[in-house]
Design an enzyme around this catalytic site. Structure first.
Site, PDB file in Angstrom:
ATOM      1  N   THR A 178       0.884  -1.344  -0.124  1.00 32.46           N
ATOM      2  CA  THR A 178       0.180   0.000  -0.214  1.00 32.46           C
ATOM      3  C   THR A 178       0.783   1.085  -0.044  1.00 32.46           C
ATOM      4  OG1 THR A 178      -1.961  -1.104   1.037  1.00 32.46           O
ATOM      5  CG2 THR A 178      -1.640   1.502   1.418  1.00 32.46           C
ATOM      6  N   CYS A 218      -8.731  -6.424   2.282  1.00 34.40           N
ATOM      7  CA  CYS A 218      -8.329  -5.100   3.020  1.00 34.40           C
ATOM      8  C   CYS A 218      -9.552  -4.201   3.221  1.00 34.40           C
ATOM      9  CB  CYS A 218      -7.387  -4.490   1.952  1.00 34.40           C
ATOM     10  SG  CYS A 218      -5.729  -5.418   1.654  1.00 34.40           S
TER      11      CYS A 218
END
Length: 377
Positions: free
Chosen positions: A75, A330
């Site tokens: 990320t 996520c």
């Protein structure tokens, strides 16, 4: 390292830590406590381990060690590539896809909100592949500085991007190319000396390494400033004392993944094909999302027909000792479904489960899953 009482088929979300990786990390934790930025012996020892890890990653990708920067994961790597390209490289337009991971899509939303760039979404065909003709048309339609951001393998349906072909399209058009390779790193060979990519991201816990550590490759032609301000760590690109144990673990995991790639991938291809065959035989109304025959060996997105039990399918799998997912992991621990499947099959009443494999899984586990599904549909 795998719980023998459960069947873990959620390896696209994360993978179990390789015992050899754990042993390597534990040794470093016990013996290496110096700050890598210190110039004394303890600091130099810590620094040498980080640079050895950087060399391992660079060798795996056939690139320069000066092009690898360690991060907290995929990320952060994706955020760094996208936001730094806009801030420092004069990017005025980004072409991406509606099927990207949320960390890319949400980064693009944040960038769009600044008004600095225009965001375009490339067309997706009925199987979930990027329409390369549409990408080529978009690249030719505008002479503004452009960044293309497309993932190598979709984390929900497993579709693979023709990496070299997209890299050539971008290169011919003078566009930058960012590729999220979080799902393919360690599984498919990536030669950055032969494939012109501007930014590549990776995350250790997807290839049997520790969580909380990843890396970004930044081609040396692209001079960008720091993403995290602070000290001079990572050659001024990311302030903060390095996660030495995680970095060493990442390198060890990647090294083992590359060394064992052919054996691991052969096993996963065979297991995925066997699972599809058994599901089709036992449950004829089952279909598969995306293009599984041409997709990542690791990922299989299964579409089950609408039924009264359908909404409880994921929970019932868990209660029966089977770990899988309904969408991306996520999402704050909540099953919100797959935005990818929702885009491809809007308003479909069917229920999707993503099963994802590792070289640890067995045919016996697949047989058990197919058998237990009978009471859940």
């Amino acid at each position: 390292m795998v719980n023998p009482s459960r069947i873990f088929l959620d390896n696209a979300a994360t993978t179990p830590l390789d015992p050899e990786v754990l042993a390597t990390m534990t040794q470093v934790m016990a013996d290496t406590y110096g700050n890598p930025s210190s110039i004394h012996a303890e600091g130099r020892k810590a620094r040498s381990l980080i640079e050895a890890a950087r060399k391992t990653v660079a060798n795996a990708l056939n690139c320069s060690i000066g092009e690898i920067f360690f991060t907290s994961g995929g990320t952060e790597a994706n955020n760094m590539a996208l936001k730094n390209a806009v801030r420092d490289l004069g990017v005025k337009r980004i072409i991406s896809s509606p099927l990207e991971h949320h960390c890319v899509l949400h980064s693009l939303e944040a960038i769009r909100a600044t008004g600095a760039v225009e965001i375009e979404m490339v067309a997706i065909d009925e199987k979930g592949h990027v329409d390369l003709a549409d990408l080529e048309r978009r690249l030719a339609s505008d002479d503004r500085k452009t960044l293309v951001s497309l993932m190598h393998a979709n984390n929900e349906i497993g579709n693979l991007l023709p990496l070299k072909e997209v890299a050539k399209l971008c290169g011919d058009a003078g566009a930058l190319f960012h590729c999220d390779t979080v799902q393919t790193m360690g599984y498919y060979p990536i030669d950055l000396a032969a494939t012109r990519v501007s930014f590549v991201s990776g995350s250790a816990h997807k290839f049997y390494g520790p969580k909380g550590v990843g890396f970004v490759y930044i081609n040396s032609d692209n001079i960008v400033g720091p993403f995290v301000d602070g000290g001079a760590q990572e050659r001024n690109m990311r302030g903060g004392t390095e996660n030495i144990y995680g970095i060493v673990g990442l390198a060890k995991a990647l090294q083992r993944a590359v060394e064992q790639r052919e054996v691991r991938m052969s096993h996963m291809h065979e297991l995925k094909a066997y699972f599809m065959e058994q599901l089709r035989s036992r449950y004829p109304e089952v279909t598969f999302n995306g293009d599984p025959e041409q997709g990542h060996a690791k990922v299989l997105s299964v579409s089950f027909p609408q039924s009264p039990k359908g909404d409880l399918l994921l929970m019932n799998l868990d209660l029966n000792g089977i770990s899988a997912s309904g969408g991306s992991a996520c999402s704050s621990g909540i099953d919100v479904g797959s935005h990818v499947v929702g885009h491809l099959y809007p308003d479909s009443p069917r229920h999707t489960i993503r099963f994802s494999f590792s070289h640890h899984n067995t045919r016996g586990e697949v047989d058990a899953v197919v058998e237990r599904l009978g009471g859940m549909l």
